[in-house]
Design an enzyme around this catalytic site. Structure first.
Site, PDB file in Angstrom:
ATOM      1  N   LYS A 206       0.842  -1.204   0.000  1.00 39.80           N
ATOM      2  CA  LYS A 206       0.000   0.000   0.000  1.00 39.80           C
ATOM      3  C   LYS A 206       0.876   1.253   0.000  1.00 39.80           C
ATOM      4  O   LYS A 206       0.700   2.152  -0.798  1.00 39.80           O
ATOM      5  CB  LYS A 206      -0.912  -0.041   1.231  1.00 39.80           C
ATOM      6  CG  LYS A 206      -1.809   1.160   1.360  1.00 39.80           C
ATOM      7  CD  LYS A 206      -2.810   0.972   2.489  1.00 39.80           C
ATOM      8  CE  LYS A 206      -3.541   2.269   2.769  1.00 39.80           C
ATOM      9  NZ  LYS A 206      -4.544   2.143   3.817  1.00 39.80           N
ATOM     10  N   GLU A 212      10.475  -4.534   4.720  1.00 37.37           N
ATOM     11  CA  GLU A 212      10.608  -5.940   4.318  1.00 37.37           C
ATOM     12  C   GLU A 212      10.293  -6.113   2.826  1.00 37.37           C
ATOM     13  O   GLU A 212      11.031  -6.755   2.074  1.00 37.37           O
ATOM     14  CB  GLU A 212       9.631  -6.834   5.111  1.00 37.37           C
ATOM     15  CG  GLU A 212       9.913  -6.912   6.593  1.00 37.37           C
ATOM     16  CD  GLU A 212       9.134  -5.876   7.395  1.00 37.37           C
ATOM     17  OE1 GLU A 212       8.933  -4.743   6.894  1.00 37.37           O
ATOM     18  OE2 GLU A 212       8.745  -6.187   8.524  1.00 37.37           O
ATOM     19  N   GLY A 267      -4.911  -1.915   4.984  1.00 37.58           N
ATOM     20  CA  GLY A 267      -4.069  -3.036   4.543  1.00 37.58           C
ATOM     21  C   GLY A 267      -4.719  -4.389   4.810  1.00 37.58           C
ATOM     22  O   GLY A 267      -4.787  -5.249   3.928  1.00 37.58           O
ATOM     23  N   ARG A 268      -5.221  -4.581   6.038  1.00 37.98           N
ATOM     24  CA  ARG A 268      -5.770  -5.895   6.390  1.00 37.98           C
ATOM     25  C   ARG A 268      -7.157  -6.132   5.807  1.00 37.98           C
ATOM     26  O   ARG A 268      -7.753  -7.178   6.021  1.00 37.98           O
ATOM     27  CB  ARG A 268      -5.759  -6.070   7.913  1.00 37.98           C
ATOM     28  CG  ARG A 268      -6.455  -4.971   8.687  1.00 37.98           C
ATOM     29  CD  ARG A 268      -6.105  -5.040  10.171  1.00 37.98           C
ATOM     30  NE  ARG A 268      -6.601  -3.913  10.934  1.00 37.98           N
ATOM     31  CZ  ARG A 268      -5.979  -2.744  11.071  1.00 37.98           C
ATOM     32  NH1 ARG A 268      -4.821  -2.545  10.463  1.00 37.98           N
ATOM     33  NH2 ARG A 268      -6.496  -1.779  11.801  1.00 37.98           N
ATOM     34  N   GLU A 353      -4.806  -6.743  14.823  1.00 35.23           N
ATOM     35  CA  GLU A 353      -4.329  -5.416  14.421  1.00 35.23           C
ATOM     36  C   GLU A 353      -5.485  -4.409  14.494  1.00 35.23           C
ATOM     37  O   GLU A 353      -5.269  -3.211  14.664  1.00 35.23           O
ATOM     38  CB  GLU A 353      -3.742  -5.462  12.997  1.00 35.23           C
ATOM     39  CG  GLU A 353      -2.785  -4.316  12.701  1.00 35.23           C
ATOM     40  CD  GLU A 353      -1.976  -4.508  11.421  1.00 35.23           C
ATOM     41  OE1 GLU A 353      -0.791  -4.896  11.496  1.00 35.23           O
ATOM     42  OE2 GLU A 353      -2.525  -4.281  10.329  1.00 35.23           O
ATOM     43  N   HIS A 384      -4.015 -33.013  17.481  1.00 42.82           N
ATOM     44  CA  HIS A 384      -2.840 -33.747  17.974  1.00 42.82           C
ATOM     45  C   HIS A 384      -1.753 -32.800  18.461  1.00 42.82           C
ATOM     46  O   HIS A 384      -0.596 -33.194  18.584  1.00 42.82           O
ATOM     47  CB  HIS A 384      -2.319 -34.658  16.860  1.00 42.82           C
ATOM     48  CG  HIS A 384      -3.357 -35.647  16.433  1.00 42.82           C
ATOM     49  ND1 HIS A 384      -3.523 -36.857  17.056  1.00 42.82           N
ATOM     50  CD2 HIS A 384      -4.349 -35.552  15.505  1.00 42.82           C
ATOM     51  CE1 HIS A 384      -4.553 -37.498  16.504  1.00 42.82           C
ATOM     52  NE2 HIS A 384      -5.068 -36.717  15.561  1.00 42.82           N
ATOM     53  N   LYS A 516       9.225  -0.519  14.471  1.00 44.06           N
ATOM     54  CA  LYS A 516       9.850  -0.122  13.196  1.00 44.06           C
ATOM     55  C   LYS A 516      10.789   1.066  13.420  1.00 44.06           C
ATOM     56  O   LYS A 516      11.866   1.145  12.833  1.00 44.06           O
ATOM     57  CB  LYS A 516       8.778   0.321  12.192  1.00 44.06           C
ATOM     58  CG  LYS A 516       7.844  -0.767  11.710  1.00 44.06           C
ATOM     59  CD  LYS A 516       6.957  -0.185  10.611  1.00 44.06           C
ATOM     60  CE  LYS A 516       5.753  -1.038  10.300  1.00 44.06           C
ATOM     61  NZ  LYS A 516       4.806  -0.389   9.409  1.00 44.06           N
TER      62      LYS A 516
HETATM   63  O1  F6P Z   1       3.081  -2.806   9.759  1.00 42.39           O
HETATM   64  C1  F6P Z   1       1.743  -3.127   9.670  1.00 42.39           C
HETATM   65  C2  F6P Z   1       1.238  -2.831   8.304  1.00 42.39           C
HETATM   66  O2  F6P Z   1       1.117  -1.460   8.126  1.00 42.39           O
HETATM   67  C3  F6P Z   1      -0.070  -3.538   8.023  1.00 42.39           C
HETATM   68  O3  F6P Z   1      -1.149  -2.850   8.505  1.00 42.39           O
HETATM   69  C4  F6P Z   1      -0.020  -3.695   6.549  1.00 42.39           C
HETATM   70  O4  F6P Z   1      -0.931  -4.645   6.094  1.00 42.39           O
HETATM   71  C5  F6P Z   1       1.414  -4.084   6.359  1.00 42.39           C
HETATM   72  O5  F6P Z   1       2.128  -3.320   7.303  1.00 42.39           O
HETATM   73  C6  F6P Z   1       1.970  -3.889   4.984  1.00 42.39           C
HETATM   74  O6  F6P Z   1       1.920  -2.551   4.590  1.00 42.39           O
HETATM   75  P1  F6P Z   1       2.138  -2.125   3.083  1.00 42.39           P
HETATM   76  O7  F6P Z   1       1.043  -2.735   2.274  1.00 42.39           O
HETATM   77  O8  F6P Z   1       2.088  -0.624   3.075  1.00 42.39           O
HETATM   78  O9  F6P Z   1       3.471  -2.629   2.637  1.00 42.39           O
END
Ligand code: F6P
Length: 550
Positions: A206, A212, A267-268, A353, A384, A516
């Site tokens: 987003k 990452e 995002g979620r 979240e 199990h 972060k």
């Molecule tokens: O760090 C949490 C978050 O902001 C989530 O809410 C989101 O889904 C994820 O990181 C990834 O964010 P992006 O789509 O901006 O890379």
């Protein structure tokens, strides 16, 4: 603002809780042959059975009054109409617009977002079709055979979960791979499976700034250029899904290859947007549209069904009942479907979240427990592993069991057998959790002839179960795009209702920012030649240890 805990409906629930907290569900079933009839709802092909809960005829109406007192109907209206209910980020929350198949306009700042949604869906349709039918070619003229979605959190979990769940509908010649972790193992193992001539990378973020995702995306780009040695080829092998056009262009992806979405998609809650591009390619746009249609059906149910029959509402208030009155703070998601094995992780983000917050909408501490700890695993595997604790542990864990009536798979001559065994486990677990087993029953089973078994006597306590452990059973006809869309939207709305009752903003996520921020301070220290001294002694020593061993 006065807390909901001061409301008349909360007080009534406290009194009611005192009256019924010790009642055993097995007595409720014994005394009321109509219990199942009263406590289940049918929705399309889905059956939601909530009769195995610690509720009497009085409980649900009292809980629904609480939801009314929290103004759930008004909040629901605000959600669907695009009001900026994510007030800490000044954003509307409109994942429902992404699946709105009515002709109704939805306005954000006076602008109808529906034509924008439609344009992006059309672009996804054209692109996904071209990849699926092979008219989109890689630099050497070959068809795409592998799609690698690089994203994390909401830009990974939703598409990964859906593609796994609906593998039976997937393109036979395209493999979807999901890379999320910045641990180099993730991208390295993915790249080992890729041929640069036939791989398409979807960089899904987003913000297009997530550390990452960007690290993985740059590594994928480097790997690709190493092999291909032609910058121009990037346009055929890298596309982006983002709200940040500038960052996408800076990365080297042309706007033609960018699939847009908007800040009013959290995002979620984003798998319904172009973040679902990997779903559209793997399953086809028809199936993606069916997923949206299933979610839209659940949206309409949530919007228009009286509270007494409203599935997300009932599930939400049951959660509040356990968390705030019984003090049961975890919730297990137990899909009896191997395809749904990523659903617990997906719902962890969706729920934790959203509702893992201690500050309310009134900027004050919330004086009650909010979001539960969500966890789980597919059945029968979980049986199990951790079911021991669910049956006899000291924490009581409300559970959601779910299963399709028909399997997507035929397994040799035994196709029915697998599914019958699976279902018998599903239903038996819910019954065992509800019923328990008394010491008298165990004694009868162990010593049917009343013989003296001497030392074995002490085992009776170990083998008995108190039961009275609540579960919801969700049965649906089959796991397909439509039922999956319904199921996910059901959980989204459940989470929303709970957030309203707790008076929190379910749509921001400030809690993930702090770690972060510190990581940004740590990274330069790892490259410095001096020993780190700027943090606490634990953090300094951990860092110095890392540096020493590099
Ligand atoms: O760090 C949490 C978050 O902001 C989530 O809410 C989101 O889904 C994820 O990181 C990834 O964010 P992006 O789509 O901006 O890379």
């Amino acid at each position: 603002m006065t807390s909901i805990t001061q409301s008349a409906s909360w007080k009534k629930l406290e009194d009611h809780y005192k009256k019924i907290q010790k009642i055993h569900m097995k007595d409720l079933f014994e005394n009321d042959p109509d219990r199942f009839d009263k406590f289940h709802i049918n929705f399309d092909t889905t059956l939601i059975d909530f009769s195995k809960h610690r509720v009497t005829d009085e409980t649900i109406p009292l809980l629904l009054n609480l939801a009314r007192e929290a103004n759930i109907e008004a909040w629901r209206e605000k959600l669907f109409s695009g009001e900026k209910i994510n007030f800490t980020e000044q954003r509307a929350v409109l994942h429902t617009a992404l699946r709105n198949s009515s002709n109704q306009a939805i306005l954000v700042d006076g602008h109808d977002v529906m034509p924008d949604v439609k344009n992006v869906l059309d672009k996804m349709q054209r692109f996904s079709e071209s990849v699926r039918n092979g008219s989109w070619k890689g630099f050497s003229g070959k068809k795409i055979q592998t799609i690698v979605n690089i994203g994390i959190g909401g830009s990974d979990l939703g598409p990964a979960m859906v593609c796994k769940a609906l593998k039976a509908f997937g393109h036979p010649d395209i493999d979807p791979i999901f890379v999320s972790n910045v641990d180099g193992a993730d991208i390295s193992q993915a790249l080992e499976q890729c041929d640069p001539e036939t791989t398409l990378f979807i960089v899904a973020s987003k913000t297009f700034t997530t550390q990452e995702t960007m690290t993985n995306a740059f590594s994928a780009r480097e790997w690709f250029l190493d092999k291909v040695n032609d910058e121009k080829a990037i346009a055929l092998h890298f596309v982006a899904v983002s709200t940040n056009a500038k960052a996408v262009t800076d990365f080297g992806i042309s706007p033609d290859n960018m699939f847009e979405f908007w800040d009013w998609v959290g995002g979620r809650y984003s798998l319904w947007s172009s973040i679902g591009l990997s779903i559209a390619i793997y399953l086809g746009m028809d199936n993606f549209n069916k997923l949206l249609a299933g979610a839209y059906e659940m949206d309409q149910h949530f919007l228009n069904t009286p509270l007494e029959e409203n599935i997300p509402l009932i599930l939400a208030v049951l959660g509040v009942w356990y968390i705030n009155f019984f003090g049961f703070n975890t919730h297990a998601v137990l899909p009896y479907d191997q395809g749904l094995s990523l659903l617990p992780s997906y719902l962890q983000q969706a729920d934790m979240e959203s509702n893992g917050k201690f500050i309310g909408r009134d900027d004050e501490y919330v004086c009650m427990h909010t979001g539960p700890i969500v966890w789980g695993e597919s059945g029968t595997n979980g049986q199990h592993a951790f079911y021991q604790l669910i049956h006899q542990g000291q924490d009581i864990i409300p559970t959601d069991f779910m299963m399709p009536l028909k399997s997507q798979y035929k397994v040799g001559s035994k196709q029915d057998e697998h599914h019958k065994i699976l279902f018998s486990n599903f239903v038996s677990q819910t019954r065992a959790l509800m019923l328990g087993k008394t010491e008298g029953q165990v004694r009868g089973e162990m010593f049917p002839t009343n013989e003296d078994y001497g030392d074995l006597e002490h085992l009776i306590k170990h083998k008995s179960f108190e039961g009275n452990r609540p579960s919801t059973s969700i049965l649906f006809e089959e796991l397909n795009p439509k039922t999956l869309g319904q199921l996910i939207a059901m959980y989204e709305h459940k989470i929303f209702v709970q957030g309203v009752i707790w008076n929190i903003n379910s749509f921001d996520q400030w809690g993930v920012e702090y770690g972060k921020q510190i990581a940004k301070l740590v990274l330069p220290e790892l490259n410095a030649s001096h020993a780190t001294t700027i943090f606490d002694s634990s953090t300094n020593n951990l860092i110095n240890n890392f540096k020493k061993n590099k």
